[in-house]
Scaffold this motif. Structure first.
Motif, PDB file in Angstrom:
ATOM      1  N   MET A 163      -6.711 -11.819   2.263  1.00 58.86           N
ATOM      2  CA  MET A 163      -6.373 -10.739   1.344  1.00 58.86           C
ATOM      3  C   MET A 163      -7.207 -10.882   0.073  1.00 58.86           C
ATOM      4  SD  MET A 163      -4.079  -8.251   1.410  1.00 58.86           S
ATOM      5  CE  MET A 163      -3.268  -7.143   0.330  1.00 58.86           C
ATOM      6  N   TYR A 164      -7.779  -9.801  -0.355  1.00 58.35           N
ATOM      7  CA  TYR A 164      -8.600  -9.775  -1.566  1.00 58.35           C
ATOM      8  C   TYR A 164      -7.792  -9.135  -2.689  1.00 58.35           C
ATOM      9  CZ  TYR A 164     -12.214 -10.966   1.715  1.00 58.35           C
ATOM     10  OH  TYR A 164     -12.947 -11.604   2.679  1.00 58.35           O
ATOM     11  N   ARG A 165      -8.218  -9.340  -3.911  1.00 62.58           N
ATOM     12  CA  ARG A 165      -7.540  -8.725  -5.055  1.00 62.58           C
ATOM     13  C   ARG A 165      -7.945  -7.273  -5.233  1.00 62.58           C
ATOM     14  NH1 ARG A 165      -8.120 -11.167 -10.508  1.00 62.58           N
ATOM     15  NH2 ARG A 165      -6.635  -9.529 -10.970  1.00 62.58           N
ATOM     16  N   PHE A 166      -9.116  -6.894  -4.668  1.00 62.25           N
ATOM     17  CA  PHE A 166      -9.664  -5.584  -4.954  1.00 62.25           C
ATOM     18  C   PHE A 166     -10.509  -5.121  -3.778  1.00 62.25           C
ATOM     19  CE2 PHE A 166     -12.510  -2.825  -7.669  1.00 62.25           C
ATOM     20  CZ  PHE A 166     -11.508  -1.995  -8.140  1.00 62.25           C
ATOM     21  N   TYR A 167     -10.509  -3.807  -3.545  1.00 61.80           N
ATOM     22  CA  TYR A 167     -11.263  -3.233  -2.437  1.00 61.80           C
ATOM     23  C   TYR A 167     -12.078  -2.042  -2.944  1.00 61.80           C
ATOM     24  CZ  TYR A 167      -8.117  -5.976   0.423  1.00 61.80           C
ATOM     25  OH  TYR A 167      -7.420  -7.014   0.986  1.00 61.80           O
ATOM     26  N   ILE A 168     -13.310  -1.966  -2.473  1.00 63.69           N
ATOM     27  CA  ILE A 168     -14.167  -0.832  -2.779  1.00 63.69           C
ATOM     28  C   ILE A 168     -14.542  -0.169  -1.454  1.00 63.69           C
ATOM     29  CG2 ILE A 168     -16.345  -0.033  -3.768  1.00 63.69           C
ATOM     30  CD1 ILE A 168     -16.298  -2.494  -5.610  1.00 63.69           C
ATOM     31  N   PHE A 169     -14.273   1.120  -1.361  1.00 68.47           N
ATOM     32  CA  PHE A 169     -14.593   1.873  -0.153  1.00 68.47           C
ATOM     33  C   PHE A 169     -15.739   2.831  -0.412  1.00 68.47           C
ATOM     34  CE2 PHE A 169     -10.465   0.446   1.191  1.00 68.47           C
ATOM     35  CZ  PHE A 169     -10.557   0.388   2.574  1.00 68.47           C
ATOM     36  N   ASP A 170     -16.761   2.755   0.425  1.00 67.65           N
ATOM     37  CA  ASP A 170     -17.747   3.811   0.523  1.00 67.65           C
ATOM     38  C   ASP A 170     -17.030   4.988   1.186  1.00 67.65           C
ATOM     39  OD1 ASP A 170     -20.330   5.145   0.758  1.00 67.65           O
ATOM     40  OD2 ASP A 170     -20.189   4.658   2.883  1.00 67.65           O
ATOM     41  N   ARG A 195      -5.386   3.096   4.979  1.00 63.82           N
ATOM     42  CA  ARG A 195      -3.957   3.426   4.879  1.00 63.82           C
ATOM     43  C   ARG A 195      -3.091   2.176   4.940  1.00 63.82           C
ATOM     44  NH1 ARG A 195      -4.823   8.698   8.468  1.00 63.82           N
ATOM     45  NH2 ARG A 195      -4.861  10.219   6.776  1.00 63.82           N
ATOM     46  N   LYS A 196      -3.460   1.227   5.768  1.00 58.19           N
ATOM     47  CA  LYS A 196      -2.723  -0.034   5.856  1.00 58.19           C
ATOM     48  C   LYS A 196      -2.772  -0.762   4.517  1.00 58.19           C
ATOM     49  CE  LYS A 196      -3.002  -4.495   8.273  1.00 58.19           C
ATOM     50  NZ  LYS A 196      -3.681  -5.339   7.293  1.00 58.19           N
ATOM     51  N   LEU A 197      -3.950  -0.844   3.924  1.00 58.31           N
ATOM     52  CA  LEU A 197      -4.085  -1.492   2.620  1.00 58.31           C
ATOM     53  C   LEU A 197      -3.280  -0.757   1.551  1.00 58.31           C
ATOM     54  CD1 LEU A 197      -7.880  -2.378   2.774  1.00 58.31           C
ATOM     55  CD2 LEU A 197      -5.965  -4.010   2.711  1.00 58.31           C
ATOM     56  N   GLN A 198      -3.280   0.567   1.610  1.00 56.25           N
ATOM     57  CA  GLN A 198      -2.483   1.327   0.645  1.00 56.25           C
ATOM     58  C   GLN A 198      -0.995   1.036   0.797  1.00 56.25           C
ATOM     59  OE1 GLN A 198      -3.851   5.431   1.164  1.00 56.25           O
ATOM     60  NE2 GLN A 198      -5.136   5.220  -0.657  1.00 56.25           N
ATOM     61  N   ARG A 199      -0.514   0.945   2.036  1.00 52.87           N
ATOM     62  CA  ARG A 199       0.906   0.627   2.260  1.00 52.87           C
ATOM     63  C   ARG A 199       1.249  -0.746   1.703  1.00 52.87           C
ATOM     64  NH1 ARG A 199      -0.265   3.107   7.240  1.00 52.87           N
ATOM     65  NH2 ARG A 199      -0.502   1.088   8.266  1.00 52.87           N
ATOM     66  N   GLU A 200       0.271  -1.646   1.731  1.00 56.02           N
ATOM     67  CA  GLU A 200       0.484  -2.998   1.216  1.00 56.02           C
ATOM     68  C   GLU A 200       0.325  -3.074  -0.306  1.00 56.02           C
ATOM     69  OE1 GLU A 200      -2.402  -5.213   3.452  1.00 56.02           O
ATOM     70  OE2 GLU A 200      -1.209  -5.131   5.294  1.00 56.02           O
ATOM     71  N   GLY A 201      -0.025  -1.957  -0.925  1.00 50.97           N
ATOM     72  CA  GLY A 201      -0.172  -1.927  -2.378  1.00 50.97           C
ATOM     73  C   GLY A 201      -1.489  -2.477  -2.896  1.00 50.97           C
ATOM     74  N   ALA A 202      -2.501  -2.514  -2.060  1.00 49.66           N
ATOM     75  CA  ALA A 202      -3.800  -3.056  -2.472  1.00 49.66           C
ATOM     76  C   ALA A 202      -4.422  -2.184  -3.560  1.00 49.66           C
ATOM     77  CB  ALA A 202      -4.737  -3.132  -1.268  1.00 49.66           C
ATOM     78  N   ARG A 203      -5.145  -2.834  -4.447  1.00 43.14           N
ATOM     79  CA  ARG A 203      -5.905  -2.130  -5.484  1.00 43.14           C
ATOM     80  C   ARG A 203      -7.240  -1.708  -4.887  1.00 43.14           C
ATOM     81  NH1 ARG A 203      -7.104  -5.420 -10.407  1.00 43.14           N
ATOM     82  NH2 ARG A 203      -7.707  -3.356 -11.163  1.00 43.14           N
ATOM     83  N   MET A 204      -7.616  -0.439  -5.107  1.00 43.57           N
ATOM     84  CA  MET A 204      -8.866   0.035  -4.516  1.00 43.57           C
ATOM     85  C   MET A 204      -9.472   1.179  -5.305  1.00 43.57           C
ATOM     86  SD  MET A 204      -7.461   1.988  -1.102  1.00 43.57           S
ATOM     87  CE  MET A 204      -6.630   0.530  -0.536  1.00 43.57           C
ATOM     88  N   ILE A 205     -10.791   1.295  -5.133  1.00 39.68           N
ATOM     89  CA  ILE A 205     -11.547   2.427  -5.660  1.00 39.68           C
ATOM     90  C   ILE A 205     -12.471   2.925  -4.556  1.00 39.68           C
ATOM     91  CG2 ILE A 205     -11.481   1.597  -8.055  1.00 39.68           C
ATOM     92  CD1 ILE A 205     -14.494   0.796  -7.651  1.00 39.68           C
TER      93      ILE A 205
END
Length: 187
Positions: free
Chosen positions: A1-8, A95-105
């Motif tokens: 698990m990472y603290r932050f995610y960046i999606f292209d 969507r899985k990461l969003q359900r887990e409350g992950a921080r992302m841009i």
């Protein structure tokens, strides 16, 4: 698990590449004009101004260059907001990461308003802290600095960040910045 995610976005979360190949034809069709199947091959290396001038000279478009550019932007927005299909595996990962409350841009070379419209349609907009175009940083995604700047802007280090990408040049730059890279084409 990472603290932050960046999606292209393009080629990672949505299958927009066919639209880019058909954009000239879509624009001309919106003006009631037929165009050859190989139009993309003719215009792919032109700037948007050159494309507009080409349409004026070769297709009898009477609008100004600025109006043609605005009309092309409207075609692009329509495609993003209503037509372009998602790429299911990476979208499910998101969507899985969003359900887990992950921080992302999201960080894309495309227009941020187009991306927002797409994410709204797909029901994933609210899970993003921000949506950026590379233009917002004044850098292209082949520069490691853009990845570090995006992380710093959100108070995390590159080493704490996972990047979902499909382009080799962007994956190389994100890795050089210190991010963990996930090849979205292999999900």
């Amino acid at each position: 698990m990472y603290r932050f995610y960046i999606f292209d976005v393009d080629g990672t979360l949505i299958d927009s590449m066919p639209m880019w190949h058909e954009l000239g034809r879509l624009y001309l069709a919106s003006k009631g004009k037929d165009s050859p199947a190989d139009l993309y091959d003719t215009i792919e290396l032109m700037t948007l101004n050159e494309v507009a001038e080409f349409f004026i000279e070769n297709y009898g478009i009477t609008d100004s260059v600025e109006q043609i550019k605005a009309d092309i932007a409207a075609v692009i927005y329509h495609q993003y907001s209503e037509v372009i299909e998602p790429i299911e595996a990476p979208l499910e990962e998101l969507r899985k990461l969003q359900r887990e409350g992950a921080r992302m841009i999201a960080l894309s070379t495309s227009d941020a308003d187009c991306i927002r419209a797409t994410f709204e349609r797909l029901g994933v907009l609210e899970g993003f802290e921000a949506i950026y175009s590379a233009d917002d940083f004044g850098l292209s995604k082949d520069k490691p600095e853009i990845w570090r700047m995006a992380c710093e802007k959100h108070g995390v280090s590159a080493e704490e960040t996972a990047v979902y990408e499909d382009s080799a040049y962007a994956m190389e730059a994100a890795a050089a910045a210190g991010c963990t890279v996930i090849d979205a084409t292999k999900l």
